[in-house]
Design an enzyme around this catalytic site. Structure first.
Site, PDB file in Angstrom:
ATOM      1  N   GLY A 168       0.805  -1.219   0.000  1.00 52.50           N
ATOM      2  CA  GLY A 168       0.000   0.000   0.000  1.00 52.50           C
ATOM      3  C   GLY A 168       0.839   1.270   0.000  1.00 52.50           C
ATOM      4  O   GLY A 168       1.850   1.346   0.677  1.00 52.50           O
ATOM      5  N   SER A 169       0.441   2.282  -0.758  1.00 54.00           N
ATOM      6  CA  SER A 169       1.285   3.437  -0.940  1.00 54.00           C
ATOM      7  C   SER A 169       0.516   4.567  -1.627  1.00 54.00           C
ATOM      8  O   SER A 169      -0.700   4.506  -1.767  1.00 54.00           O
ATOM      9  CB  SER A 169       2.509   3.043  -1.766  1.00 54.00           C
ATOM     10  OG  SER A 169       2.113   2.224  -2.848  1.00 54.00           O
TER      11      SER A 169
END
Length: 218
Positions: free
Chosen positions: A187-188
């Site tokens: 996730g980013s």
């Protein structure tokens, strides 16, 4: 076809197209799953390991997928799969479009415009969740592209789990619009700054597809 999209620049496993840079995570996971499955018939311990190991390997394959895309027409296209988290006018006249990438999204990022990579700068920082305001100080890689619209800035931001950003191309590289330029693991967030005078054609909450969704209105 852009050079980073050729087979020489991709990892693969059992015919599945995978993101370049996936091997350090995938190979140990898949090997563990394969060994535990082979031993499961003779060992209760191996059988207990086989189910979660196989599930983890399948999850890794899904996460590191790297599908081909038919690149859209437009001046600025999305560099990332995800959801538009915010659209913010900047003091210098630019507009920042922030795209949040969940672990379910494809995490290969693409060049928003054709041009030359003028800088790729790694900046150390924290690892708070990418949807959190404090993620402004997270680990990141700052890109600058010399394009027909002038300098375009793009920032790959690590999240709580994403501890590694993997650039694919160095400073000085000429890239085509939609070409693969890097990977953020798990996730980013990806921010792109549109130059002054370029109107945004997406809205907060809208889903984006790297190389496909047009960001600007023109």
């Amino acid at each position: 076809m852009p050079h980073s999209q050729t087979s020489a620049h991709r990892d693969s496993l059992a015919g599945v197209r995978l993101a370049r840079g996936a091997s350090p995570w995938l190979l140990p996971t898949v090997a563990t799953a394969a060994v535990s499955l082979l031993r499961a018939r003779r060992s209760g311990a191996a059988k207990a390991v086989a189910v979660p190991a196989t599930a983890l390997a399948a999850g890794m394959l899904w996460f590191f997928r790297d599908p081909e895309r038919e690149i859209a027409q437009g001046r600025v296209i999305s560099p990332a799969d995800g959801v538009v988290q915010s659209i913010m006018p900047w003091k210098d006249g630019r507009t920042r479009v922030a795209i949040f990438m969940s672990p379910l999204n494809v995490h290969v990022n693409r060049a928003p415009l054709a041009g030359t990579v003028t800088s790729v700068e790694h900046i150390p920082g924290g690892f708070v969740p990418a949807f959190n305001k404090e993620s402004e100080n997270n680990e990141r890689v700052v890109w600058h592209f010399d394009t027909e619209l002038g300098d375009i800035e793009m920032i790959q931001i690590a999240g709580a789990v994403a501890r590694r950003i993997v650039p694919y191309v160095p400073q000085g590289t000429k890239v085509e619009q939609g070409e693969r330029i890097g990977l953020i693991r798990f996730g980013s967030r990806v921010d792109i700054y549109l130059p002054e005078g370029v109107e945004v054609d997406v809205e907060v909450g809208q889903k984006t597809v790297a190389g496909v969704t047009r960001i600007d209105r023109g």
